[in-house]
Design an enzyme around this catalytic site. Structure first.
Site, short mmCIF file in Angstrom:
data_model
loop_
_atom_site.label_atom_id
_atom_site.label_comp_id
_atom_site.label_asym_id
_atom_site.label_seq_id
_atom_site.Cartn_x
_atom_site.Cartn_y
_atom_site.Cartn_z
N HIS A 139 -47.28 -52.62 5.91
CA HIS A 139 -46.55 -53.84 5.12
C HIS A 139 -47.54 -54.02 3.83
O HIS A 139 -48.61 -54.81 4.11
CB HIS A 139 -46.35 -54.88 5.91
CG HIS A 139 -45.54 -55.93 5.18
ND1 HIS A 139 -46.18 -57.16 4.94
CD2 HIS A 139 -44.31 -55.96 4.50
CE1 HIS A 139 -45.29 -57.86 4.37
NE2 HIS A 139 -44.07 -57.16 4.14
N GLU A 187 -45.99 -48.90 2.15
CA GLU A 187 -45.04 -49.81 1.35
C GLU A 187 -45.39 -50.14 -0.18
O GLU A 187 -46.73 -50.22 -0.29
CB GLU A 187 -44.63 -51.09 2.02
CG GLU A 187 -43.58 -52.02 1.24
CD GLU A 187 -43.17 -53.28 1.86
OE1 GLU A 187 -42.05 -53.67 1.79
OE2 GLU A 187 -44.17 -53.87 1.99
N ASP A 247 -43.60 -52.52 -2.91
CA ASP A 247 -42.74 -53.37 -3.65
C ASP A 247 -42.72 -53.07 -5.07
O ASP A 247 -43.76 -53.07 -5.57
CB ASP A 247 -42.90 -54.88 -3.53
CG ASP A 247 -42.90 -55.14 -1.83
OD1 ASP A 247 -42.03 -54.93 -1.35
OD2 ASP A 247 -44.10 -55.74 -1.31
N HIS A 302 -45.50 -57.51 -5.25
CA HIS A 302 -44.36 -58.13 -4.27
C HIS A 302 -43.49 -59.01 -4.92
O HIS A 302 -42.13 -59.05 -4.58
CB HIS A 302 -45.24 -58.79 -3.02
CG HIS A 302 -44.24 -59.40 -2.15
ND1 HIS A 302 -43.80 -60.68 -2.19
CD2 HIS A 302 -43.29 -58.66 -1.09
CE1 HIS A 302 -43.00 -61.02 -1.35
NE2 HIS A 302 -42.60 -59.84 -0.62
N GLU A 338 -39.53 -50.60 -1.66
CA GLU A 338 -38.83 -51.66 -1.89
C GLU A 338 -38.26 -51.97 -3.28
O GLU A 338 -39.22 -52.18 -4.19
CB GLU A 338 -39.13 -53.00 -1.36
CG GLU A 338 -38.08 -54.16 -1.29
CD GLU A 338 -38.40 -55.16 -0.34
OE1 GLU A 338 -39.24 -55.49 0.16
OE2 GLU A 338 -37.71 -56.13 -0.99
CA CA Z 1 -41.32 -55.74 0.94
#
Ligand code: CA
Length: 336
Positions: free
Chosen positions: A27, A54, A56, A69, A160
């Protein structure tokens, strides 16, 4: 007799569910140890054995997909000091109002409170320990692919698409911009492609599948409470019928943790039927986020959290700020 029953059960399971080991999704990198989304945090997660890292992603003023993020820059950078007159009426500094060249001038750090200036997680890497430059999605892909080349591994992306509706209101198409970069670097040709696209907005995932021709894996993220900005009704989608409907578009789901498991005051885990219903619809389930310094209410330990997720709720994968702790726990299960 038992043998035939077992074969029947295995044949009934979608191949993606029983053919693959549990995955560890890092994360924002190993964000429990280093500033979130910094390349050192990604390198640490990589070295700790994460399967996917990850990203973002939001857009800059010049439409460059940026790893960040929030749509705001003020939670992890010195933007308020460097560009004091560039805030909007709400007092926030939006990445979409700054060019990549301007964003590259900022010093990024561990996450801090805008009100107090104190770090969000007091026990983590100190605010003054290290500053870094924000980077683009393309730069992070090159970093991960470089590590894959030098190590011979194939660690994947967990990308994401942040707030498509917000970007649309700004006259931008973040989904297409993210797709173009991933496609250029060879991701999304099939389900073996080392990239999961995740989003809170189902309409965006549908666009990847139906409009862009993305053949890789897609993941629907659930929040609690009210529907998402595109009308995604998380409570309705979390039902057996909703999950079945989702499976027409996505391959996996990322429910918020309380949809899967909660703990009573004595520390006993209580699991919902979410995972079973998702598996019946042929969907992988990842949840979290595992945070050693921010455990769910009444959950007694990191080990108890993993135990509840994998051995009681039956999830497939975990998303974690502490990839080493998740990797180590999974190894203890293999050894048993
Ligand atoms: Ca995320």
């Amino acid at each position: 007799m038992k043998y035939y029953c077992l074969c029947f059960v295995l044949l009934m399971l979608p191949a993606s569910l029983w053919a693959e080991e549990p995955h560890v999704f890092a994360h924002r990198g190993a964000s429990g140890y280093l500033p979130e989304h910094s390349l050192p945090a990604k390198a640490m997660a990589y070295a700790q054995g994460a399967d996917f890292l990850e990203q973002d992603v939001v857009l800059t003023k010049d439409n460059v997909p940026l790893v960040l993020h929030d749509t705001h820059l003020d939670g992890i950078t010195d933007v308020a000091r460097r560009f004091p007159d560039r805030k909007r009426k709400d007092g926030r500094y939006y990445a979409i109002d700054f060019t990549l060249d301007e964003i590259k001038q900022l010093n990024a750090t561990q996450r801090f409170s805008r009100k107090t200036g104190k770090p969000v997680y007091a026990e983590r890497f100190p605010l003054d320990g290290y500053t870094y430059q924000l980077h683009t999605l393309e730069e992070e892909i090159r970093f991960i692919q470089g590590l894959n080349m030098s190590t011979g591994q194939n660690v994947g992306l967990f990308t994401e698409v942040k707030k498509p509706s917000f970007h649309q209101a700004e006259g931008r198409d973040i989904a297409k911009a993210v797709f173009d970069v991933l496609n250029r670097y060879g991701y999304g040709a099939d389900k073996k492609s080392a990239c999961w696209i995740q989003c809170f907005e189902l309409n965006t995932l549908k666009r990847f599948r139906n409009e862009f021709g993305w053949k890789g894996n897609l993941m629907m993220i659930f929040s609690g409470g009210k529907p998402g900005p595109d009308g995604s009704d998380y409570d309705a989608l979390a039902t057996a019928a909703g999950l079945k409907q989702l499976s027409e578009t996505v391959d996996g789901v990322f429910p918020n943790l309380p949809r899967v498991v909660t703990w009573d005051k004595s520390g006993q885990a209580e699991c919902s039927e979410f995972t079973e219903a998702a598996h019946a619809a042929g969907l992988r389930v990842v949840t979290g986020v595992v945070r050693r310094d921010d455990l769910p209410k009444h959950c007694p330990s990191v080990a108890a959290l993993h135990e509840a997720l994998f051995n009681q709720a039956g999830v497939d994968d975990v998303c974690t700020d502490f990839p080493d702790l998740s990797v180590e726990w999974l190894k203890t299960q293999q050894a048993d």
